[in-house]
Motif scaffolding. Structure first.
Motif, mmCIF file in Angstrom:
data_model
loop_
_atom_site.group_PDB
_atom_site.id
_atom_site.type_symbol
_atom_site.label_atom_id
_atom_site.label_comp_id
_atom_site.label_asym_id
_atom_site.label_seq_id
_atom_site.Cartn_x
_atom_site.Cartn_y
_atom_site.Cartn_z
ATOM 1 N N ASP A 191 39.304 30.449 46.326
ATOM 2 C CA ASP A 191 39.445 31.891 46.168
ATOM 3 C C ASP A 191 40.842 32.279 46.661
ATOM 4 O OD1 ASP A 191 39.360 34.624 46.156
ATOM 5 O OD2 ASP A 191 37.441 34.795 47.197
ATOM 6 N N GLU A 192 41.727 32.548 45.718
ATOM 7 C CA GLU A 192 43.139 32.743 46.031
ATOM 8 C C GLU A 192 43.549 34.209 45.915
ATOM 9 O OE1 GLU A 192 45.314 30.007 43.594
ATOM 10 O OE2 GLU A 192 44.450 28.234 44.573
ATOM 11 N N ALA A 193 42.759 35.071 46.533
ATOM 12 C CA ALA A 193 43.049 36.508 46.480
ATOM 13 C C ALA A 193 44.424 36.830 47.053
ATOM 14 C CB ALA A 193 41.970 37.284 47.231
ATOM 15 N N LEU A 212 36.277 21.930 40.188
ATOM 16 C CA LEU A 212 37.091 22.950 40.854
ATOM 17 C C LEU A 212 37.202 24.192 39.976
ATOM 18 C CD1 LEU A 212 39.129 23.893 43.075
ATOM 19 C CD2 LEU A 212 40.923 22.758 41.734
ATOM 20 N N LEU A 213 37.073 25.352 40.597
ATOM 21 C CA LEU A 213 37.308 26.640 39.944
ATOM 22 C C LEU A 213 38.274 27.425 40.828
ATOM 23 C CD1 LEU A 213 34.782 29.033 38.268
ATOM 24 C CD2 LEU A 213 36.295 29.919 40.056
ATOM 25 N N VAL A 214 39.260 28.067 40.225
ATOM 26 C CA VAL A 214 40.221 28.886 40.965
ATOM 27 C C VAL A 214 40.013 30.344 40.587
ATOM 28 C CG1 VAL A 214 42.651 29.403 41.387
ATOM 29 C CG2 VAL A 214 41.901 27.022 41.163
ATOM 30 N N MET A 215 39.882 31.175 41.594
ATOM 31 C CA MET A 215 39.614 32.603 41.411
ATOM 32 C C MET A 215 40.745 33.402 42.042
ATOM 33 S SD MET A 215 36.445 34.734 43.048
ATOM 34 C CE MET A 215 35.253 33.767 42.129
ATOM 35 N N ARG A 216 41.157 34.457 41.366
ATOM 36 C CA ARG A 216 42.188 35.349 41.898
ATOM 37 C C ARG A 216 41.856 36.798 41.556
ATOM 38 N NH1 ARG A 216 47.700 32.371 39.878
ATOM 39 N NH2 ARG A 216 47.578 30.472 41.166
ATOM 40 N N THR A 217 42.607 37.701 42.177
ATOM 41 C CA THR A 217 42.503 39.121 41.892
ATOM 42 C C THR A 217 43.902 39.697 41.813
ATOM 43 O OG1 THR A 217 41.713 41.257 42.737
ATOM 44 C CG2 THR A 217 42.305 39.616 44.369
ATOM 45 N N VAL A 218 44.059 40.790 41.080
ATOM 46 C CA VAL A 218 45.356 41.471 41.085
ATOM 47 C C VAL A 218 45.393 42.569 42.147
ATOM 48 C CG1 VAL A 218 45.721 40.978 38.643
ATOM 49 C CG2 VAL A 218 44.711 43.167 39.315
ATOM 50 N N LEU A 221 48.055 42.026 44.839
ATOM 51 C CA LEU A 221 49.370 42.027 44.220
ATOM 52 C C LEU A 221 49.946 43.426 44.106
ATOM 53 C CD1 LEU A 221 51.403 40.060 42.854
ATOM 54 C CD2 LEU A 221 50.258 40.560 40.690
ATOM 55 N N GLY A 222 49.078 44.434 44.101
ATOM 56 C CA GLY A 222 49.542 45.810 44.009
ATOM 57 C C GLY A 222 48.777 46.648 43.021
ATOM 58 N N LEU A 223 47.611 46.137 42.578
ATOM 59 C CA LEU A 223 46.826 46.835 41.557
ATOM 60 C C LEU A 223 45.367 46.973 41.987
ATOM 61 C CD1 LEU A 223 48.372 44.928 38.534
ATOM 62 C CD2 LEU A 223 48.743 47.351 39.052
ATOM 63 N N ALA A 224 45.159 47.271 43.265
ATOM 64 C CA ALA A 224 43.789 47.375 43.779
ATOM 65 C C ALA A 224 42.984 48.425 43.028
ATOM 66 C CB ALA A 224 43.816 47.693 45.281
ATOM 67 N N GLY A 225 43.642 49.475 42.574
ATOM 68 C CA GLY A 225 42.923 50.572 41.930
ATOM 69 C C GLY A 225 42.356 50.261 40.566
ATOM 70 N N ILE A 226 42.858 49.212 39.895
ATOM 71 C CA ILE A 226 42.351 48.956 38.537
ATOM 72 C C ILE A 226 41.176 47.978 38.539
ATOM 73 C CG2 ILE A 226 44.649 49.404 37.602
ATOM 74 C CD1 ILE A 226 44.805 46.415 36.862
ATOM 75 N N ARG A 227 40.901 47.292 39.643
ATOM 76 C CA ARG A 227 39.746 46.411 39.790
ATOM 77 C C ARG A 227 39.729 45.336 38.703
ATOM 78 N NH1 ARG A 227 38.921 45.364 43.420
ATOM 79 N NH2 ARG A 227 36.694 44.980 43.506
ATOM 80 N N LEU A 228 40.541 44.302 38.893
ATOM 81 C CA LEU A 228 40.561 43.193 37.940
ATOM 82 C C LEU A 228 40.657 41.877 38.685
ATOM 83 C CD1 LEU A 228 40.702 42.282 34.914
ATOM 84 C CD2 LEU A 228 43.195 42.166 35.246
ATOM 85 N N GLY A 229 39.710 40.991 38.387
ATOM 86 C CA GLY A 229 39.763 39.628 38.889
ATOM 87 C C GLY A 229 39.717 38.663 37.722
ATOM 88 N N TYR A 230 40.161 37.435 37.949
ATOM 89 C CA TYR A 230 40.078 36.414 36.905
ATOM 90 C C TYR A 230 39.846 35.057 37.548
ATOM 91 C CZ TYR A 230 45.056 35.534 38.032
ATOM 92 O OH TYR A 230 46.238 35.263 38.669
ATOM 93 N N MET A 231 39.203 34.177 36.784
ATOM 94 C CA MET A 231 38.950 32.834 37.294
ATOM 95 C C MET A 231 39.129 31.832 36.171
ATOM 96 S SD MET A 231 34.805 32.924 37.846
ATOM 97 C CE MET A 231 33.652 33.259 36.520
ATOM 98 N N SER A 232 39.509 30.617 36.555
ATOM 99 C CA SER A 232 39.734 29.563 35.577
ATOM 100 C C SER A 232 39.099 28.267 36.066
ATOM 101 C CB SER A 232 41.231 29.364 35.334
ATOM 102 O OG SER A 232 41.453 28.470 34.261
ATOM 103 N N ALA A 233 38.616 27.488 35.119
ATOM 104 C CA ALA A 233 38.015 26.183 35.382
ATOM 105 C C ALA A 233 38.004 25.421 34.059
ATOM 106 C CB ALA A 233 36.594 26.338 35.938
#
Length: 359
Positions: A191-193, A212-218, A221-233
């Motif tokens: 979880d690489e928030a 392995l799965l890698v998860m992140r959020t924007v 990064l500076g976009l807390a208000g838009i609520r977007l996460g993504y993950m890849s595997a």
């Protein structure tokens, strides 16, 4: 028996809603947010983009364009895709729902103290959560983690890296040891928030490890208000999680804003660079104060320990400064406070008020 007792699960009735304090009028340093707004020239351009969004239409459910930009700008390996979520919180829930098998008990395991959503998603999905305490210095207890994996055989292991709420960055060797211990057992999630502030990632190592799965959020990064996460595997694993994802789970305004942000990612990367520099300055300033222990951090926050943390926290609140009192989260965090690293100006205000409150 009341209607609520009749229809609501007992464990849900015993829960408390996630607390979000009122921050109006406060110096807000409690939620690991980027303090920098979008530059004025980009605000105007984004406004024009959003004005053209078809609010009367559902999103295109494939999110093809946004996914392509994430793959291009965020280092997704060739041949790998992403699943999007309404923040990483939704992705964590999706994983739990997909792994909560009815034919056999399933468990989620993570170092503790850790991000509250790991345990909460397990509970809501009907899974058991197993917490493995960190060491006293808030670093990973690898031997205990490996022993717990062998004993519990969890379906999912979460490694927040950098760790929340400590800011610790686990070593590559520690993570690889856990991934290998979980071979033929379950999934390891990096979880690489806070990746923009750590400058370290396992995203490029996805092809090495099928589990392995890698998860992140924007958000950080500076976009807390838009609520977007993504993950890849690996594609076949990601496809299973995508079956659980609600249709249209990312709204059109978030989609358009995120695409715009990906096209201007250099702006956010420069902001992250400033925050990394400010983190080191703030850590050094706090270390110079009497009675303050500052834990190493590779995130956009600092965890500190001081004897009278509760009293200092309340004094800061009275001085209109909001940080996070994490001392009640876990015994290992006794007398600990967590401070979001902000702009140079806000960090100076915090230090002045904090210094006055510890006298």
């Amino acid at each position: 028996m009341s209607l609520i007792e009749e229809i609501i699960r007992p464990d849900v009735r015993e829960m408390s809603a996630y607390p979000v304090p009122d921050s109006n009028g406060f110096l807000k340093l409690d939620a690991m947010e980027n303090p920098f707004p979008l530059p004025d020239n980009l605000k105007a351009r984004l406004g024009s983009v959003l004005a053209e969004v078809a609010l009367n239409r559902y999103p295109v459910p494939s999110y093809r364009s946004l996914k392509a930009k994430i793959r291009q700008h965020m280092g997704i390996p060739e041949g790998y895709d992403v699943v999007l979520g309404n923040g990483s919180d939704e992705l964590i829930s999706i994983i739990a729902l997909a792994c909560a098998r009815k034919d056999k008990p399933a468990k989620i395991l993570a170092p503790v103290p850790s991000f509250v959503m790991y345990a909460l998603s397990a509970q809501i999905a009907g899974m058991e959560f197993v917490g493995v305490p960190l060491k006293a210095d808030l670093t990973l207890d690898l031997d205990a983690m490996l022993a717990a994996i062998k004993k519990e055989r969890p379906a999912v292991v979460y490694l927040a890296n950098p760790h929340n709420p400590t800011g610790t960055l686990f070593t590559d060797d520690e993570i690889v040891s856990i991934i290998r211990a979980m071979e033929n057992i379950g999934l390891v999630i990096s979880d690489e928030a806070y990746q923009p502030f750590a400058e370290a990632s396992f995203m490029n190592r996805l092809p090495e490890f099928p589990n392995l799965l890698v998860m992140r959020t924007v958000s950080k990064l500076g976009l807390a208000g838009i609520r977007l996460g993504y993950m890849s595997a690996r594609p076949e694993l990601l496809a299973e999680f995508d079956k659980v994802r609600p249709p249209y789970n990312v709204n059109v305004l978030t989609e358009a804003t995120a695409e715009f942000a990906m096209d201007h990612i250099d702006v956010f990367n420069k902001q992250a660079e400033v925050i990394r520099s400010e983190r080191e300055k703030l850590a050094l300033a706090l270390k110079r104060l009497p009675g303050i222990e500052v834990f190493p951090s590779r995130a956009n926050f600092l965890t500190i320990r001081l004897q009278n943390a509760d009293q200092v926290f309340e004094k800061l609140v009275s001085h209109k400064v909001l940080i996070k009192n994490i001392g009640k989260m876990h015994a290992l965090l006794a007398n600990c406070l967590r401070i979001t690293v902000s702009s140079p100006e806000e960090n100076k205000v915090f230090l002045d008020r904090f210094s006055a409150c510890i006298q």
